[in-house]
Design a protein around this motif. Structure first.
Motif, mmCIF file in Angstrom:
data_model
loop_
_atom_site.group_PDB
_atom_site.id
_atom_site.type_symbol
_atom_site.label_atom_id
_atom_site.label_comp_id
_atom_site.label_asym_id
_atom_site.label_seq_id
_atom_site.Cartn_x
_atom_site.Cartn_y
_atom_site.Cartn_z
ATOM 1 N N GLU A 90 -44.204 -17.544 -7.458
ATOM 2 C CA GLU A 90 -43.233 -18.170 -7.006
ATOM 3 C C GLU A 90 -41.994 -17.770 -7.548
ATOM 4 O OE1 GLU A 90 -43.077 -20.454 -4.278
ATOM 5 O OE2 GLU A 90 -44.866 -19.803 -3.927
ATOM 6 N N GLY A 91 -41.934 -16.464 -8.229
ATOM 7 C CA GLY A 91 -40.646 -16.005 -8.898
ATOM 8 C C GLY A 91 -40.741 -16.537 -10.210
ATOM 9 N N GLY A 92 -41.528 -17.169 -11.068
ATOM 10 C CA GLY A 92 -41.749 -17.410 -12.563
ATOM 11 C C GLY A 92 -41.090 -18.713 -12.845
ATOM 12 N N SER A 93 -40.833 -18.741 -14.147
ATOM 13 C CA SER A 93 -40.513 -20.017 -14.771
ATOM 14 C C SER A 93 -39.239 -20.624 -14.072
ATOM 15 C CB SER A 93 -40.560 -19.774 -16.168
ATOM 16 O OG SER A 93 -39.513 -18.739 -16.659
ATOM 17 N N MET A 94 -38.298 -19.792 -13.855
ATOM 18 C CA MET A 94 -36.945 -20.022 -13.294
ATOM 19 C C MET A 94 -37.147 -20.986 -12.009
ATOM 20 S SD MET A 94 -34.620 -20.023 -15.486
ATOM 21 C CE MET A 94 -33.164 -20.403 -14.487
ATOM 22 N N ARG A 95 -38.033 -20.301 -11.119
ATOM 23 C CA ARG A 95 -38.339 -21.018 -9.799
ATOM 24 C C ARG A 95 -39.052 -22.417 -10.176
ATOM 25 N NH1 ARG A 95 -38.779 -19.120 -4.636
ATOM 26 N NH2 ARG A 95 -37.470 -17.836 -5.123
ATOM 27 N N GLY A 96 -39.888 -22.341 -10.935
ATOM 28 C CA GLY A 96 -40.548 -23.658 -11.238
ATOM 29 C C GLY A 96 -39.718 -24.710 -11.837
ATOM 30 N N ALA A 97 -38.919 -24.097 -12.717
ATOM 31 C CA ALA A 97 -37.897 -25.198 -13.446
ATOM 32 C C ALA A 97 -36.823 -25.774 -12.245
ATOM 33 C CB ALA A 97 -37.003 -24.568 -14.382
ATOM 34 N N ALA A 98 -36.478 -24.894 -11.281
ATOM 35 C CA ALA A 98 -35.707 -25.461 -10.113
ATOM 36 C C ALA A 98 -36.398 -26.179 -9.235
ATOM 37 C CB ALA A 98 -35.192 -24.231 -9.304
ATOM 38 N N ASN A 99 -37.515 -25.979 -9.016
ATOM 39 C CA ASN A 99 -38.386 -26.926 -8.317
ATOM 40 C C ASN A 99 -38.568 -28.259 -8.928
ATOM 41 O OD1 ASN A 99 -38.857 -25.033 -6.207
ATOM 42 N ND2 ASN A 99 -40.936 -24.396 -6.761
ATOM 43 N N ALA A 100 -38.973 -28.240 -10.015
ATOM 44 C CA ALA A 100 -39.121 -29.731 -10.901
ATOM 45 C C ALA A 100 -37.687 -30.198 -10.885
ATOM 46 C CB ALA A 100 -39.339 -29.063 -12.224
ATOM 47 N N LEU A 101 -36.618 -29.647 -10.830
ATOM 48 C CA LEU A 101 -35.218 -30.246 -11.027
ATOM 49 C C LEU A 101 -35.223 -30.965 -9.600
ATOM 50 C CD1 LEU A 101 -32.577 -30.804 -12.436
ATOM 51 C CD2 LEU A 101 -31.927 -28.754 -11.645
ATOM 52 N N ARG A 102 -35.374 -30.253 -8.619
ATOM 53 C CA ARG A 102 -35.225 -30.699 -7.080
ATOM 54 C C ARG A 102 -35.967 -32.014 -7.052
ATOM 55 N NH1 ARG A 102 -35.446 -26.124 -3.101
ATOM 56 N NH2 ARG A 102 -35.182 -27.438 -1.832
ATOM 57 N N ASN A 103 -37.385 -31.957 -7.641
ATOM 58 C CA ASN A 103 -38.152 -32.991 -7.255
ATOM 59 C C ASN A 103 -37.784 -34.185 -8.084
ATOM 60 O OD1 ASN A 103 -39.948 -31.258 -5.815
ATOM 61 N ND2 ASN A 103 -41.482 -30.923 -7.500
ATOM 62 N N ASN A 104 -37.310 -33.919 -9.408
ATOM 63 C CA ASN A 104 -36.758 -35.066 -10.119
ATOM 64 C C ASN A 104 -35.604 -35.867 -9.416
ATOM 65 O OD1 ASN A 104 -38.743 -34.686 -12.089
ATOM 66 N ND2 ASN A 104 -37.553 -33.510 -13.490
ATOM 67 N N ALA A 105 -34.679 -34.923 -9.069
ATOM 68 C CA ALA A 105 -33.538 -35.468 -8.355
ATOM 69 C C ALA A 105 -33.898 -36.361 -7.075
ATOM 70 C CB ALA A 105 -32.653 -34.187 -7.961
ATOM 71 N N ALA A 106 -34.783 -35.923 -6.218
ATOM 72 C CA ALA A 106 -35.340 -36.714 -5.175
ATOM 73 C C ALA A 106 -35.870 -37.888 -5.800
ATOM 74 C CB ALA A 106 -36.341 -35.899 -4.457
ATOM 75 N N ALA A 107 -36.674 -37.961 -6.675
ATOM 76 C CA ALA A 107 -37.070 -39.074 -7.115
ATOM 77 C C ALA A 107 -36.164 -40.397 -7.869
ATOM 78 C CB ALA A 107 -38.219 -38.828 -8.457
ATOM 79 N N MET A 108 -34.941 -39.588 -8.293
ATOM 80 C CA MET A 108 -33.934 -40.411 -8.436
ATOM 81 C C MET A 108 -33.276 -41.060 -7.120
ATOM 82 S SD MET A 108 -32.286 -38.301 -11.376
ATOM 83 C CE MET A 108 -30.836 -39.335 -11.772
ATOM 84 N N GLY A 109 -33.519 -40.587 -6.119
ATOM 85 C CA GLY A 109 -32.807 -41.080 -4.693
ATOM 86 C C GLY A 109 -31.850 -40.053 -4.401
ATOM 87 N N GLY A 110 -31.783 -38.812 -5.042
ATOM 88 C CA GLY A 110 -30.410 -37.848 -4.828
ATOM 89 C C GLY A 110 -30.977 -36.968 -3.854
ATOM 90 N N ASN A 111 -29.742 -36.195 -3.416
ATOM 91 C CA ASN A 111 -30.297 -35.265 -2.219
ATOM 92 C C ASN A 111 -29.465 -33.926 -2.325
ATOM 93 O OD1 ASN A 111 -27.845 -36.407 -1.222
ATOM 94 N ND2 ASN A 111 -28.400 -36.566 0.557
ATOM 95 N N VAL A 112 -28.352 -34.265 -3.752
ATOM 96 C CA VAL A 112 -27.391 -33.020 -4.050
ATOM 97 C C VAL A 112 -27.541 -32.708 -5.777
ATOM 98 C CG1 VAL A 112 -25.080 -32.387 -4.185
ATOM 99 C CG2 VAL A 112 -25.860 -33.203 -2.039
ATOM 100 N N LEU A 113 -27.628 -31.396 -6.047
ATOM 101 C CA LEU A 113 -27.343 -31.067 -7.436
ATOM 102 C C LEU A 113 -26.013 -30.221 -7.596
ATOM 103 C CD1 LEU A 113 -31.166 -30.300 -8.152
ATOM 104 C CD2 LEU A 113 -29.814 -31.904 -9.451
#
Length: 123
Positions: free
Chosen positions: A70-93
């Motif tokens: 999945e492109g390494g640690s930056m891809r994993g961090a971006a996925n985690a960031l998007r998941n956390n934003a969605a959990a907060m109810g957001g749709n834009v970073l």
């Protein structure tokens, strides 16, 4: 007394166990269904959007490195960031940064962190 062949088998078995244990430390953040709807933007969202707060995404995968799945640690961090934003109810970073990226991370597979502001915007 341990003979040469028995010793090799024990050493090989021990190394296999160590590799399996270390591989378990190197997990990847998969993008959740909610995280898939979160997008990154370069321009600050307008007044029609509501700022929900800040989010962070982290990926520690020293052993799989930046060229791992999945492109390494930056891809994993971006996925985690998007998941956390969605959990907060957001749709834009917005204003996403990677404070962990430095000269060392260009040469060694280090853990990655991304931070950004989470907004809820109309579709």
């Amino acid at each position: 007394m341990i003979t040469g062949n028995n010793m090799r088998i024990k050493v090989s078995a021990g190394m296999a166990v160590a590799v399996l244990l270390l591989a378990g430390c190197s997990t990847s953040n998969n993008l959740s269904a909610g995280g898939q709807s979160v997008r990154f933007v370069e321009d600050k969202p307008g007044t029609e959007c509501q700022l929900l707060g800040n989010a962070t995404g982290e990926q520690s995968n020293w052993f799989s490195g930046q060229q791992g799945s999945e492109g390494g640690s930056m891809r994993g961090a971006a996925n985690a960031l998007r998941n956390n934003a969605a959990a907060m109810g957001g749709n834009v970073l917005y204003g996403v940064s990677s404070p962990t990226q430095n000269l060392l991370s260009s040469f060694a597979p280090t853990a990655s962190t991304m931070t950004g502001q989470v907004y809820k915007c109309p579709n």
